[in-house]
Design an enzyme around this catalytic site. Sequence first.
Site, PDB file in Angstrom:
ATOM      1  CG  ASN A   1      -1.315   1.403   1.805  1.00 22.21           C
ATOM      2  OD1 ASN A   1      -2.235   1.925   0.704  1.00 22.21           O
ATOM      3  ND2 ASN A   1      -1.045   1.938   2.512  1.00 22.21           N
ATOM      4  CB  SER A  44      -3.357   5.558  -8.502  1.00 18.82           C
ATOM      5  OG  SER A  44      -4.104   6.774  -8.768  1.00 18.82           O
ATOM      6  CE1 TYR A  93       1.043   7.684  -6.205  1.00 21.69           C
ATOM      7  CE2 TYR A  93      -0.637   8.058  -7.554  1.00 21.69           C
ATOM      8  CZ  TYR A  93      -0.341   7.881  -6.383  1.00 21.69           C
ATOM      9  OH  TYR A  93      -1.161   7.205  -5.329  1.00 21.69           O
ATOM     10  CB  ALA A 143       5.632   5.791 -14.619  1.00 25.20           C
ATOM     11  CE  LYS A 176       0.258   4.165  -6.500  1.00 34.02           C
ATOM     12  NZ  LYS A 176       0.594   3.479  -5.096  1.00 34.02           N
TER      13      LYS A 176
END
Lengths: 245, 80
Positions: free
Chosen positions: A87, A139, A152, A154, A156
């Site tokens: 997470n 996300s 970010y 990339a 995810k």
Amino acid sequence: MFDLTGRRALVTGASGGIGAAAARALHAQGATLALAARRADALQALADELGDRVHVTPCDLSDPASVDALPKAAADAMGGVDILVNNAGVTRDNLFMRMSDAEWDAVIAVNLTAAFRLARGCLRGMMKARWGRMVSITSIVGTTGNPGQGNYAASKAGLVGMSKSLAAEVASRGVTVNCVAPGFIETAMTADLADAQKDRLLSAIPAGRMGSPEEIAAAVVYLSSDEARYVTGQTLHVNGGMAMI
Amino acid sequence: MSDIADRVKKIVVDHLGVDEEKVVEGASFIDDLGADSLDTVELVMAFEEEFGIEIPDDAAETIQTFGDAVKFISENAANA
């Protein structure tokens, strides 16, 4: 349904909004927990709140040695790891033309590379047990993209590709690998957004509101359960209809 | 030697679900015993645990047959 009694779950980023909610929800279903994050005091507070069946295993996911030590620390504390919830995530937003290598690397290291190393570290026990669950929190922007979040998004999207590949490798061993992709959720990460930005985002959500961390946690519980044994390599989008994929 | 071979054979039989008589010196895990690539990784993991040794990836790649496994373990296991 979704009874996790006897299952042992390692949750990273457990001091954050979604991580803490996932930890609470897994615990409520009977799981034993190892809570990982940098801030030991925040983890301890959550552990105190939850009571028994909870271990605190602090870890700095930007530090490779700390990442490599975590699966063993969690297994030592709980006797094994049956469920891994990747997470933990960080953002270093910037317009692409201005994004530094350091901003790119920092996000990839924590969001993607640490998740890979943790998955690898937990895999052996799961393979031997012929039972395992890996759930990565991705996300919506990993699918849709988002200006200012090249790094970010990339990371995810990378988690999705990693999870699908691993899912294909280990499906025959009773280990499932899935992702939960939150949309716009009320957490510290979204609290910084300007009101105008929030209004614009809300207008794009058919449900007409932000999601709650508990609504993400419910998806984590499902994918961690025995009942979800035939679901692997998937991404469950929890976003109020913001994107229908 | 025979003790190692017996222990290796038991792991192979248990893991791959093959008949014991098929597990002979030159039997290839993949070609003769029906293992897939993931099985070979799991076999190496099982050998490591049974004999308390580390089998590096480059060495693991050379272990293709039952005989290869027995030979490698005989040469590297301290407690065998």
